[in-house]
Design an enzyme around this catalytic site. Structure first.
Site, PDB file in Angstrom:
ATOM      1  N   SER A  25      -3.108   4.417   0.332  1.00 14.51           N
ATOM      2  CA  SER A  25      -3.818   3.143   0.374  1.00 14.51           C
ATOM      3  C   SER A  25      -3.298   2.270  -0.758  1.00 14.51           C
ATOM      4  O   SER A  25      -2.903   2.788  -1.808  1.00 14.51           O
ATOM      5  CB  SER A  25      -5.317   3.371   0.188  1.00 14.51           C
ATOM      6  OG  SER A  25      -5.994   2.139  -0.014  1.00 14.51           O
ATOM      7  N   TYR A  40     -12.387   7.504  -4.075  1.00 10.89           N
ATOM      8  CA  TYR A  40     -11.449   7.066  -3.035  1.00 10.89           C
ATOM      9  C   TYR A  40     -10.113   6.682  -3.663  1.00 10.89           C
ATOM     10  O   TYR A  40      -9.059   7.127  -3.222  1.00 10.89           O
ATOM     11  CB  TYR A  40     -12.042   5.879  -2.270  1.00 10.89           C
ATOM     12  CG  TYR A  40     -11.107   5.303  -1.230  1.00 10.89           C
ATOM     13  CD1 TYR A  40     -10.973   5.904   0.014  1.00 10.89           C
ATOM     14  CD2 TYR A  40     -10.359   4.159  -1.494  1.00 10.89           C
ATOM     15  CE1 TYR A  40     -10.099   5.390   0.970  1.00 10.89           C
ATOM     16  CE2 TYR A  40      -9.492   3.636  -0.547  1.00 10.89           C
ATOM     17  CZ  TYR A  40      -9.369   4.253   0.681  1.00 10.89           C
ATOM     18  OH  TYR A  40      -8.511   3.748   1.620  1.00 10.89           O
TER      19      TYR A  40
END
Length: 134
Positions: A25, A40
């Site tokens: 990401s 995350y």
């Protein structure tokens, strides 16, 4: 990590080389404050480290390992983040040059590139597909 280990073991056993592409990401590169999602971000940063390490370990077997780091993409997870919070999509997309949220189809080109011989001299790297994050 387990998927990479399993795939790599099979590829080494078959002695045919190949490509492994992981999905990280853009958050693994620059975080995603002011949202609170440290776990995350840490997990996505870990994917980037895994790719670099695995690329070095598998190069002698003709196996390349790279990753793609999507920016803000219109996924089910993002839809949940946008629900009930007016203006959040505009706030998040304002931080990129294209001023919009990406669509999942926009990752296809990066994936095709990494899986093809066009990227034969590329391993241990990441492609950011993030609309030009500022």
């Amino acid at each position: 990590m387990y998927t990479v280990q399993h795939c790599a073991a099979q590829m080494v056993k078959q002695k045919t080389g190949g490509n492994i592409v992981c999905i990280s990401s853009a958050a693994g590169h620059h975080g995603c404050a002011p949202m609170t999602c440290a776990a995350y971000v840490a997990s996505k940063h870990a994917v980037l480290g895994l790719v670099k390490q695995v690329a070095g370990e598998l190069a002698e077997h003709g196996i390349r390992c790279n990753s793609i780091s999507p920016g803000i993409m219109r996924t089910a997870m993002l839809k949940k983040i946008f629900e009930g919070t007016q203006g959040r999509e505009e706030l998040l997309s304002s931080g990129c040059m294209l001023k919009r949220v990406g669509e999942p189809d926009e990752l296809h080109g990066a994936m095709l590139y990494l899986m093809s011989d066009a990227s034969s001299y590329m391993t241990g790297n990441d492609i950011l597909v993030n609309g030009g994050k500022l």
